[in-house]
Motif scaffolding. Structure first.
Motif, mmCIF file in Angstrom:
data_model
loop_
_atom_site.group_PDB
_atom_site.id
_atom_site.type_symbol
_atom_site.label_atom_id
_atom_site.label_comp_id
_atom_site.label_asym_id
_atom_site.label_seq_id
_atom_site.Cartn_x
_atom_site.Cartn_y
_atom_site.Cartn_z
ATOM 1 N N UNK A 20 -0.221 13.164 3.271
ATOM 2 C CA UNK A 20 0.661 14.338 3.202
ATOM 3 C C UNK A 20 1.218 14.588 1.809
ATOM 4 N N UNK A 21 1.449 13.528 1.045
ATOM 5 C CA UNK A 21 1.942 13.731 -0.318
ATOM 6 C C UNK A 21 0.877 14.357 -1.217
ATOM 7 N N UNK A 22 -0.393 14.268 -0.782
ATOM 8 C CA UNK A 22 -1.476 14.867 -1.562
ATOM 9 C C UNK A 22 -1.761 16.313 -1.179
ATOM 10 N N UNK A 23 -1.139 16.808 -0.109
ATOM 11 C CA UNK A 23 -1.428 18.160 0.358
ATOM 12 C C UNK A 23 -0.621 19.208 -0.402
ATOM 13 N N UNK A 24 -1.200 20.395 -0.578
ATOM 14 C CA UNK A 24 -0.458 21.489 -1.222
ATOM 15 C C UNK A 24 0.447 22.210 -0.225
ATOM 16 N N UNK A 25 1.415 21.464 0.334
ATOM 17 C CA UNK A 25 2.359 22.020 1.291
ATOM 18 C C UNK A 25 3.766 21.951 0.720
ATOM 19 N N UNK A 26 4.657 22.753 1.272
ATOM 20 C CA UNK A 26 6.057 22.706 0.872
ATOM 21 C C UNK A 26 6.689 21.389 1.330
ATOM 22 N N UNK A 52 0.828 -1.203 0.000
ATOM 23 C CA UNK A 52 0.000 0.000 0.000
ATOM 24 C C UNK A 52 0.861 1.250 0.000
ATOM 25 N N UNK A 53 1.969 1.196 0.733
ATOM 26 C CA UNK A 53 2.872 2.354 0.760
ATOM 27 C C UNK A 53 3.420 2.653 -0.628
ATOM 28 N N UNK A 54 3.778 1.598 -1.366
ATOM 29 C CA UNK A 54 4.293 1.805 -2.728
ATOM 30 C C UNK A 54 3.227 2.458 -3.604
ATOM 31 N N UNK A 55 2.014 1.918 -3.557
ATOM 32 C CA UNK A 55 0.935 2.483 -4.371
ATOM 33 C C UNK A 55 0.635 3.926 -3.978
ATOM 34 N N UNK A 56 0.686 4.198 -2.680
ATOM 35 C CA UNK A 56 0.405 5.557 -2.220
ATOM 36 C C UNK A 56 1.438 6.541 -2.741
ATOM 37 N N UNK A 57 2.691 6.111 -2.745
ATOM 38 C CA UNK A 57 3.755 7.004 -3.205
ATOM 39 C C UNK A 57 3.737 7.190 -4.721
ATOM 40 N N UNK A 58 3.227 6.185 -5.452
ATOM 41 C CA UNK A 58 3.205 6.276 -6.908
ATOM 42 C C UNK A 58 1.990 7.037 -7.418
ATOM 43 N N UNK A 59 0.828 6.779 -6.814
ATOM 44 C CA UNK A 59 -0.419 7.219 -7.452
ATOM 45 C C UNK A 59 -1.301 8.105 -6.583
ATOM 46 N N UNK A 60 -0.730 8.761 -5.582
ATOM 47 C CA UNK A 60 -1.556 9.610 -4.724
ATOM 48 C C UNK A 60 -2.040 10.841 -5.479
ATOM 49 N N UNK A 61 -3.364 11.033 -5.568
ATOM 50 C CA UNK A 61 -3.857 12.264 -6.194
ATOM 51 C C UNK A 61 -3.674 13.445 -5.247
ATOM 52 N N UNK A 62 -3.494 14.617 -5.800
ATOM 53 C CA UNK A 62 -3.250 15.778 -4.970
ATOM 54 C C UNK A 62 -4.518 16.560 -4.670
ATOM 55 N N UNK A 63 -4.562 17.176 -3.487
ATOM 56 C CA UNK A 63 -5.645 18.087 -3.142
ATOM 57 C C UNK A 63 -5.293 19.490 -3.623
ATOM 58 N N UNK A 64 -6.273 20.186 -4.195
ATOM 59 C CA UNK A 64 -6.047 21.576 -4.567
ATOM 60 C C UNK A 64 -6.045 22.493 -3.349
ATOM 61 N N UNK A 65 -6.830 22.079 -2.332
ATOM 62 C CA UNK A 65 -6.910 22.851 -1.099
ATOM 63 C C UNK A 65 -6.734 21.884 0.075
#
Length: 259
Positions: A163-169, A118-131
């Protein structure tokens, strides 16, 4: 005299060699990627140790390692998301620990392999949040992280996906994960103590592994500074390999060809 201080249920010398190598590799991975000590350590340690002992050792080392990093990470982390993730994890982490204690060892290894996948899939295909998502979404991610944390001291897959999907630095994401992982280590350690899974043996093994944790983390950080962006691909390849090895051990045990 010295022998009397060593618990009788300590792992055999033959199994301690692989444990040392696994802790060192996992700490190196943590320093190189900025996350993921338990994601590597728990599945691999479960190949050499009973899964419950593997989780206890990883949780203890992650707790001590997180305490070392907290001062710097707390300055840069995104506290609102950390608080709601922590609230969700607080509710579900004990249930994950009870599940770990109930599952047979080989079934637990398969669950750990699945978590790593699941970690691999999350790192490869996580969609991002605009907000930034709302509190309910953040708390739900925390609940999933808590289940992983209690069962395997591995809050990483759901937390990473969030966290990889968040619009953060990137620096803020890294710091937030480090703070949340420290909180998760407290939770998993407390749950393990509550079910009687932490004793003299576990404490001695955590203390013995701490120098490896320190050295591996620092060496990994130095390698990251030289390797640049290559660390993400290395992380994905390593996680995939660990998932396959752990799943193979679990399946072999379930079908009667493993110890």
């Amino acid at each position: 005299m010295l022998e009397s201080l060593i618990p009788a249920n300590m792992p055999s010398p033959a199994s301690l060699g692989p444990v040392v190598a696994i802790v060192a590799l996992s700490a190196l991975f943590r320093g190189f990627t900025g996350f993921g000590f338990a994601i590597i350590a728990v599945p691999l340690l479960s190949l050499a140790l009973p899964p419950l002992l593997a989780v206890a050792l990883a949780a203890g080392l992650q707790l001590l390692g997180g305490l070392m990093d907290f001062r710097d990470a707390s300055r840069a982390c995104h506290w609102p998301s950390v608080r709601w993730l922590a609230a969700g994890a607080l509710v579900s982490s004990p249930f994950g620990t009870l599940l770990l204690a109930w599952l047979p060892a080989d079934a637990a290894r398969l669950v750990l392999a699945g978590a790593c996948g699941v970690a691999v899939l999350a790192l490869v295909a996580t969609p991002g949040f605009r907000h930034l998502p709302g509190r309910a979404t953040t708390a739900a991610a925390g609940v999933l992280s808590g289940l992983f944390n209690g069962m395997a001291a591995m809050p990483g897959p759901p937390a990473l996906a969030y966290y990889l999907a968040l619009p953060l630095q990137p620096a803020q994401v890294r710091a937030s994960l480090m703070v949340f992982f420290l909180f998760s280590a407290f939770l998993s350690s407390a749950s393990l103590v509550a079910i009687g899974a932490v004793g003299q043996r576990e404490v001695l093994m955590v203390l013995a592994g701490m120098p490896l944790m320190l050295a591996g983390s620092r060496l990994g950080a130095a390698l990251f500074r030289r390797a640049g962006g290559a660390h993400r691909n290395v992380a994905l390849a390593t996680l995939a390999l660990v998932a396959l090895l752990t799943a193979a051990r679990g399946l072999a045990g379930l079908f009667g060809s493993g110890p």
